[in-house]
Every structure is written in C-alpha cells, then in structure tokens.
Design a protein around this motif. Sequence first.
Motif, PDB file in Angstrom:
ATOM      1  N   LEU A 154       0.826  -1.207   0.000  1.00 36.41           N
ATOM      2  CA  LEU A 154       0.000   0.000   0.000  1.00 36.41           C
ATOM      3  C   LEU A 154       0.857   1.253   0.000  1.00 36.41           C
ATOM      4  N   ALA A 155       1.933   1.240   0.773  1.00 38.01           N
ATOM      5  CA  ALA A 155       2.818   2.403   0.828  1.00 38.01           C
ATOM      6  C   ALA A 155       3.455   2.665  -0.530  1.00 38.01           C
ATOM      7  N   ARG A 156       3.880   1.608  -1.214  1.00 36.43           N
ATOM      8  CA  ARG A 156       4.475   1.776  -2.543  1.00 36.43           C
ATOM      9  C   ARG A 156       3.444   2.291  -3.540  1.00 36.43           C
ATOM     10  N   ALA A 157       2.199   1.831  -3.404  1.00 36.63           N
ATOM     11  CA  ALA A 157       1.156   2.252  -4.340  1.00 36.63           C
ATOM     12  C   ALA A 157       0.903   3.754  -4.244  1.00 36.63           C
ATOM     13  N   VAL A 158       0.973   4.293  -3.040  1.00 35.23           N
ATOM     14  CA  VAL A 158       0.751   5.733  -2.855  1.00 35.23           C
ATOM     15  C   VAL A 158       1.789   6.529  -3.637  1.00 35.23           C
ATOM     16  N   ALA A 159       3.044   6.108  -3.557  1.00 35.75           N
ATOM     17  CA  ALA A 159       4.110   6.824  -4.257  1.00 35.75           C
ATOM     18  C   ALA A 159       4.036   6.598  -5.758  1.00 35.75           C
TER      19      ALA A 159
END
Length: 303
Positions: A289-294
């Motif tokens: 999820l954190a990677r998807a935000v970026a």
Amino acid sequence: MPEQTPPDRGQLEDFLDRYDRAAVKAAHEVILSYSTSFSLATRLLEKQVRTDIRNLYAMVRIADEIVDGTARAAGLSHGEIAAALDDYERAVLAAPGRRFHVDPVLHAYAVSARRCGFNPEHVTAFFSSMRRDLNQTTYDEQSFEDYVYGSAEVIGLLCLSAFLVDHPVTDAQRSRMEDGARSLGAAFQKINFLRDLAEDSDTLGRAYFPGLAGHELTEEHKADLIADIRADLAHARTVIPLLPLSARTGVLAAAELFTTLTDRLEELPAAELTSRRVSVPRRTKLAILARAVATARRMTHTS
C-alpha cells in the motif's frame, strides 16, 4: 389531547442523513468482516469513491452469502435459497428508485447506485452468475467465461462508474478503461478460484476451472492458469494510469496485492493448492500500500 407538532423538513433531512451514515457504516463492517485486503486497498480511495465501492461490494457480499453456503447452513432448502436470491435481485434492481430501505446494506447500495448511475444490465449479469452457483458445479470454456464476466468483470465495470463520477472522459478513454476494468475483475476472480480450490471442491462441490473436475491440479495446468492471470493483470496495469487519482492509488494497490498473491500461488506445488489457502502477511500488505501511494502519483498516460 394536544396535537403533536410534526417535525419540520430540516429535522426530517437530519434523520435521513443520520440513517445514510449508519447504513454506510454497516456496509463497511460487512466488507471488513470478509476481506481485510480489500478493506485496506479501499482506504487509498478518495472518501466518496471509497464509500461507493464499499457500498457496492457489501451488496455483492450479501448475494455471495446466499449462494455460498451461509443460507444452507441456516437450514434453507435449495428452493428457498433460489427464491431468496431472486428476491434479493429484485430488491437490488429496484433499490435506486427508493430513498429509504429497512435493510441498511441495501440502503447504502441504493445511495451509491443513484450517485454513480450503476448499469442495471451489469447487476442482472452479476445475479445470473450467482444463480449458476445454485445449479452448476463444473464449467467448460464458454460457461467459465460467462461466469467470470457476470461474477467479476461487471463488478469492475460498476466500480469504474463510481471512479468516473465528476471525471468526464472521452469515448476512447472510457472504452480502454472498460477493457482494463474487465481484465482486472477477471484476474481477481481467477486468483480467488485458485486460492480457494480446496473450499470450493470439498465444501461447495464446485470446480470452476475447465478440465479440473474430478482431477488433481497438475503443474502444467497451474502454470497455464498463472499465465492467464498474469496476462489479465498486465493488461489492467496499462489502463490504471488513465484513472483519476481519487481512484488510481486504491486500484493500483489492489492490483499489486493480487499480484503478490499470484506470486505466492506460483511458488507452491500444485498439490498444496488443493489443501491450503494462501494469503499475504499483513506487513507485506502494508508495504504494498505504501508503494502504491508513491507510484500512483508518478503515473502518466497518453490519450
């Protein structure tokens, strides 16, 4: 006895707004109870989009429960289950035309159906696939494609309707996004079929993949299924940059979660998939999820 003063219009609207909020919370609780991955991914959608998607999926979940054993566990006969599904389909199709429903999930769905303009033909196709689950246990290539279209691809199309509210697009862009939505829905469904082989076969007596009924999953068959899933995911990814940012991050996160799940399914021997359910650890989910935000913010597209 003095006459009671009726509430004014403003008070009545307050009542309805409060019930709307309660219904949305109920829909969210339904989703949270059944899919932590989905709930996590929806957190990355813009608030209104998140609400609409959760409202839609709560309705879908209720339909699933009618045909996937819960109604049978409650003692309903086959005929009663079929009647319950018919009744629910009629209620769902009629829901947008009524402003109040005693069923909170149906009420929440109706709010979003009106806002998003959900196509009733997609809803009908969905219930058609659910009805197959009552009477059909094996599939050939054509009936499998038909089932996946109704059970998953149209859900992708309904989600797209929610994503594009207040975001006008060209006919060409919409066509591409519809293709991508169908591919992503199909991939998600096939992944779930693969991870749920044991439950579908042992508990529900179903074999969705063509050629699998009565046979063990072979390594060759598993490789073909994984390749098909990866092709769907790859096509869907080409379309994600077209989505509004309000939806793009959540869709990307969901796609990456299911890609990771596919990786895990591929790593296991075929025989193990018929005896265990594969999942993604929560820590891995949060990292995705954190990677998807970026990543979503860096995505660009051309018309």
